[in-house]
Design a protein around this motif. Structure first.
Motif, PDB file in Angstrom:
ATOM      1  N   LEU A  43     -18.079 -31.637 -16.924  1.00 22.29           N
ATOM      2  CA  LEU A  43     -17.318 -32.485 -15.908  1.00 22.29           C
ATOM      3  C   LEU A  43     -17.450 -34.181 -16.407  1.00 22.29           C
ATOM      4  CD1 LEU A  43     -18.471 -30.895 -12.682  1.00 22.29           C
ATOM      5  CD2 LEU A  43     -16.101 -30.881 -13.808  1.00 22.29           C
ATOM      6  N   PRO A  44     -16.962 -34.309 -17.609  1.00 20.95           N
ATOM      7  CA  PRO A  44     -16.849 -35.737 -18.005  1.00 20.95           C
ATOM      8  C   PRO A  44     -15.727 -36.724 -17.110  1.00 20.95           C
ATOM      9  CG  PRO A  44     -15.625 -34.449 -19.632  1.00 20.95           C
ATOM     10  CD  PRO A  44     -16.390 -33.683 -18.519  1.00 20.95           C
ATOM     11  N   PRO A  45     -16.160 -37.936 -16.885  1.00 22.01           N
ATOM     12  CA  PRO A  45     -15.219 -38.765 -16.336  1.00 22.01           C
ATOM     13  C   PRO A  45     -13.746 -38.980 -16.848  1.00 22.01           C
ATOM     14  CG  PRO A  45     -17.389 -40.002 -16.373  1.00 22.01           C
ATOM     15  CD  PRO A  45     -17.361 -38.730 -17.359  1.00 22.01           C
ATOM     16  N   GLY A  46     -12.901 -38.672 -16.044  1.00 19.48           N
ATOM     17  CA  GLY A  46     -11.418 -38.565 -16.541  1.00 19.48           C
ATOM     18  C   GLY A  46     -10.826 -37.001 -16.306  1.00 19.48           C
ATOM     19  N   THR A  47     -11.810 -36.209 -16.176  1.00 20.42           N
ATOM     20  CA  THR A  47     -11.468 -34.726 -16.210  1.00 20.42           C
ATOM     21  C   THR A  47     -10.626 -34.608 -14.878  1.00 20.42           C
ATOM     22  OG1 THR A  47     -13.293 -33.848 -17.308  1.00 20.42           O
ATOM     23  CG2 THR A  47     -12.051 -32.220 -15.854  1.00 20.42           C
ATOM     24  N   VAL A  48      -9.365 -33.897 -15.008  1.00 21.99           N
ATOM     25  CA  VAL A  48      -8.652 -33.690 -13.844  1.00 21.99           C
ATOM     26  C   VAL A  48      -8.433 -32.181 -13.667  1.00 21.99           C
ATOM     27  CG1 VAL A  48      -6.472 -34.100 -12.451  1.00 21.99           C
ATOM     28  CG2 VAL A  48      -7.398 -35.863 -13.712  1.00 21.99           C
ATOM     29  N   ILE A  49      -8.624 -31.565 -12.268  1.00 21.72           N
ATOM     30  CA  ILE A  49      -8.657 -30.230 -12.265  1.00 21.72           C
ATOM     31  C   ILE A  49      -7.427 -30.028 -11.008  1.00 21.72           C
ATOM     32  CG2 ILE A  49      -9.679 -27.916 -11.659  1.00 21.72           C
ATOM     33  CD1 ILE A  49     -12.175 -29.436 -12.515  1.00 21.72           C
ATOM     34  N   ARG A  50      -6.429 -29.484 -11.383  1.00 20.46           N
ATOM     35  CA  ARG A  50      -5.414 -29.013 -10.387  1.00 20.46           C
ATOM     36  C   ARG A  50      -5.785 -27.428 -10.054  1.00 20.46           C
ATOM     37  NH1 ARG A  50      -3.207 -32.748 -13.686  1.00 20.46           N
ATOM     38  NH2 ARG A  50      -1.980 -34.424 -12.890  1.00 20.46           N
ATOM     39  N   HIS A  51      -6.136 -27.274  -8.908  1.00 21.07           N
ATOM     40  CA  HIS A  51      -6.947 -26.101  -8.334  1.00 21.07           C
ATOM     41  C   HIS A  51      -5.619 -25.119  -8.378  1.00 21.07           C
ATOM     42  CE1 HIS A  51     -10.851 -27.942  -8.598  1.00 21.07           C
ATOM     43  NE2 HIS A  51     -10.177 -28.802  -7.589  1.00 21.07           N
ATOM     44  N   ARG A  52      -5.798 -23.795  -8.710  1.00 23.06           N
ATOM     45  CA  ARG A  52      -4.667 -22.700  -8.484  1.00 23.06           C
ATOM     46  C   ARG A  52      -4.590 -22.225  -7.336  1.00 23.06           C
ATOM     47  NH1 ARG A  52      -7.156 -19.656 -13.684  1.00 23.06           N
ATOM     48  NH2 ARG A  52      -8.990 -20.524 -12.659  1.00 23.06           N
ATOM     49  N   ILE A  53      -5.751 -22.086  -6.571  1.00 21.04           N
ATOM     50  CA  ILE A  53      -5.590 -21.401  -5.247  1.00 21.04           C
ATOM     51  C   ILE A  53      -4.980 -22.260  -4.161  1.00 21.04           C
ATOM     52  CG2 ILE A  53      -6.848 -20.438  -3.128  1.00 21.04           C
ATOM     53  CD1 ILE A  53      -8.885 -19.452  -5.364  1.00 21.04           C
ATOM     54  N   GLY A  76     -13.196 -26.562   0.012  1.00 22.22           N
ATOM     55  CA  GLY A  76     -13.055 -25.085  -0.388  1.00 22.22           C
ATOM     56  C   GLY A  76     -11.968 -24.757  -1.446  1.00 22.22           C
ATOM     57  N   LEU A  77     -10.905 -25.156  -1.481  1.00 26.68           N
ATOM     58  CA  LEU A  77     -10.030 -25.004  -2.577  1.00 26.68           C
ATOM     59  C   LEU A  77     -10.476 -25.493  -4.018  1.00 26.68           C
ATOM     60  CD1 LEU A  77      -6.531 -25.962  -0.988  1.00 26.68           C
ATOM     61  CD2 LEU A  77      -7.338 -23.509  -1.411  1.00 26.68           C
ATOM     62  N   SER A  78     -11.393 -26.137  -3.898  1.00 25.17           N
ATOM     63  CA  SER A  78     -12.112 -26.495  -5.132  1.00 25.17           C
ATOM     64  C   SER A  78     -13.088 -26.001  -5.734  1.00 25.17           C
ATOM     65  CB  SER A  78     -12.404 -28.025  -5.083  1.00 25.17           C
ATOM     66  OG  SER A  78     -13.565 -28.439  -4.302  1.00 25.17           O
ATOM     67  N   VAL A  79     -13.629 -25.085  -4.723  1.00 28.42           N
ATOM     68  CA  VAL A  79     -14.944 -24.402  -5.224  1.00 28.42           C
ATOM     69  C   VAL A  79     -14.769 -23.355  -6.433  1.00 28.42           C
ATOM     70  CG1 VAL A  79     -16.653 -22.679  -4.323  1.00 28.42           C
ATOM     71  CG2 VAL A  79     -16.057 -24.753  -2.863  1.00 28.42           C
ATOM     72  N   HIS A  80     -13.831 -22.726  -6.479  1.00 30.36           N
ATOM     73  CA  HIS A  80     -13.676 -21.697  -7.366  1.00 30.36           C
ATOM     74  C   HIS A  80     -13.662 -22.436  -8.847  1.00 30.36           C
ATOM     75  CE1 HIS A  80     -12.854 -17.577  -9.035  1.00 30.36           C
ATOM     76  NE2 HIS A  80     -12.095 -18.141  -9.893  1.00 30.36           N
ATOM     77  N   GLU A  81     -13.057 -23.340  -9.127  1.00 28.10           N
ATOM     78  CA  GLU A  81     -12.875 -23.853 -10.664  1.00 28.10           C
ATOM     79  C   GLU A  81     -13.881 -25.184 -10.627  1.00 28.10           C
ATOM     80  OE1 GLU A  81      -8.230 -23.046 -11.118  1.00 28.10           O
ATOM     81  OE2 GLU A  81      -8.716 -24.233  -9.164  1.00 28.10           O
ATOM     82  N   LEU A  82     -14.477 -25.592  -9.764  1.00 25.72           N
ATOM     83  CA  LEU A  82     -15.226 -26.737  -9.828  1.00 25.72           C
ATOM     84  C   LEU A  82     -16.804 -26.460  -9.545  1.00 25.72           C
ATOM     85  CD1 LEU A  82     -15.345 -29.756 -10.464  1.00 25.72           C
ATOM     86  CD2 LEU A  82     -15.098 -30.051  -7.787  1.00 25.72           C
ATOM     87  N   THR A  83     -17.421 -25.744  -8.667  1.00 23.87           N
ATOM     88  CA  THR A  83     -18.633 -25.697  -8.341  1.00 23.87           C
ATOM     89  C   THR A  83     -19.201 -24.296  -8.153  1.00 23.87           C
ATOM     90  OG1 THR A  83     -18.086 -26.065  -5.926  1.00 23.87           O
ATOM     91  CG2 THR A  83     -18.641 -27.928  -7.167  1.00 23.87           C
ATOM     92  N   LEU A  84     -18.469 -23.080  -8.134  1.00 26.13           N
ATOM     93  CA  LEU A  84     -18.891 -21.859  -7.746  1.00 26.13           C
ATOM     94  C   LEU A  84     -20.114 -21.451  -8.587  1.00 26.13           C
ATOM     95  CD1 LEU A  84     -18.548 -19.379  -5.913  1.00 26.13           C
ATOM     96  CD2 LEU A  84     -16.902 -18.666  -7.763  1.00 26.13           C
ATOM     97  N   GLY A  85     -21.332 -21.298  -8.088  1.00 22.72           N
ATOM     98  CA  GLY A  85     -22.564 -20.974  -8.960  1.00 22.72           C
ATOM     99  C   GLY A  85     -23.078 -22.023  -9.584  1.00 22.72           C
ATOM    100  N   THR A  86     -22.669 -23.528  -9.702  1.00 19.78           N
ATOM    101  CA  THR A  86     -23.109 -24.529 -10.551  1.00 19.78           C
ATOM    102  C   THR A  86     -23.751 -25.741  -9.405  1.00 19.78           C
ATOM    103  OG1 THR A  86     -20.938 -25.358 -10.877  1.00 19.78           O
ATOM    104  CG2 THR A  86     -21.784 -23.743 -12.482  1.00 19.78           C
ATOM    105  N   LEU A  87     -23.089 -25.678  -8.259  1.00 17.78           N
ATOM    106  CA  LEU A  87     -23.335 -26.740  -7.340  1.00 17.78           C
ATOM    107  C   LEU A  87     -24.892 -26.506  -6.906  1.00 17.78           C
ATOM    108  CD1 LEU A  87     -22.393 -29.050  -5.485  1.00 17.78           C
ATOM    109  CD2 LEU A  87     -22.345 -27.226  -3.666  1.00 17.78           C
ATOM    110  N   ILE A  88     -25.767 -27.612  -6.994  1.00 18.54           N
ATOM    111  CA  ILE A  88     -27.051 -27.589  -6.182  1.00 18.54           C
ATOM    112  C   ILE A  88     -26.998 -27.787  -4.818  1.00 18.54           C
ATOM    113  CG2 ILE A  88     -29.585 -28.284  -6.525  1.00 18.54           C
ATOM    114  CD1 ILE A  88     -28.850 -28.417  -9.661  1.00 18.54           C
ATOM    115  N   ALA A  89     -26.595 -28.981  -4.569  1.00 17.87           N
ATOM    116  CA  ALA A  89     -26.225 -29.682  -3.307  1.00 17.87           C
ATOM    117  C   ALA A  89     -25.033 -30.674  -3.288  1.00 17.87           C
ATOM    118  CB  ALA A  89     -27.396 -30.268  -2.979  1.00 17.87           C
ATOM    119  N   ASN A  90     -24.405 -30.908  -2.011  1.00 22.18           N
ATOM    120  CA  ASN A  90     -23.460 -31.950  -1.864  1.00 22.18           C
ATOM    121  C   ASN A  90     -24.386 -32.887  -1.332  1.00 22.18           C
ATOM    122  OD1 ASN A  90     -20.874 -30.874  -2.035  1.00 22.18           O
ATOM    123  ND2 ASN A  90     -21.263 -29.497  -0.444  1.00 22.18           N
ATOM    124  N   LEU A  91     -23.938 -34.146  -2.119  1.00 21.07           N
ATOM    125  CA  LEU A  91     -24.947 -35.368  -1.725  1.00 21.07           C
ATOM    126  C   LEU A  91     -24.297 -36.386  -0.858  1.00 21.07           C
ATOM    127  CD1 LEU A  91     -26.409 -36.136  -5.266  1.00 21.07           C
ATOM    128  CD2 LEU A  91     -27.485 -34.756  -3.447  1.00 21.07           C
TER     129      LEU A  91
END
Length: 162
Positions: free
Chosen positions: A19-29, A79-94
């Motif tokens: 997740l380097p700065p500048g990465t853009v993810i257009r979520h599919r769901i 929620g729409l971002s979870v699958h492609e961004l944080t599913l299984g890799t998020l430790i905590a929302n700050l």
């Protein structure tokens, strides 16, 4: 363990290093919001706002119809971002900052989400983890931004490479 089974155990989300700065993810769901969704969410969260629950009241408002609860829109955006961004890799929302709702959401609107990485740095106190800040945007079927926020997350680092 077979190669196929090992792949099933890998989280779907991205590790800190992905997740380097500048990465853009257009979520599919995407998700079309229904009248039932809005009424259920609004009553579940104990919100008596008539703009969400009273169709006669809402018809007399400047919108002419019920509004989808903005907290539901925000929850859906994350929620729409979870699958492609944080599913299984998020430790905590700050934290969530800069939450805005520039346009209303109505029953029948279909929402999609985009996420842009604004900042990413290794954690100073947690080796192998990193702090990532993203800007989430929710857009309706007409491409209008209906919600946005800045979210800061503590993320897992990737597995050590041999």
């Amino acid at each position: 363990m077979t190669e196929l089974n090992a792949d099933l155990l890998r989280p779907q989300g991205r590790y800190f290093e992905e997740l380097p700065p500048g990465t853009v993810i257009r979520h599919r769901i995407t998700r079309t919001l229904t009248e039932s969704d809005n009424i259920f969410f609004t009553t579940l969260t104990m919100n008596p706002q008539p703009l969400h629950l009273d169709f006669e009241y809402a018809a007399q408002s400047e919108f002419g119809q019920p509004l989808v609860n903005s907290m539901m829109t925000l929850s859906l955006l994350v929620g729409l971002s979870v699958h492609e961004l944080t599913l299984g890799t998020l430790i905590a929302n700050l934290g969530l900052d800069g939450v805005r709702f520039p346009a209303p959401v109505f029953h029948g609107d279909t929402i999609r989400a985009e996420s842009e990485v604004l900042e990413a740095r290794p954690s100073r106190s947690r080796p192998g983890q990193g702090i990532v800040t993203v800007r989430h945007r929710a857009l309706n079927q007409r491409g209008e931004v209906v919600a946005e926020c800045t979210r800061t997350m503590l993320m897992q680092g990737g597995p050590a490479q041999p």
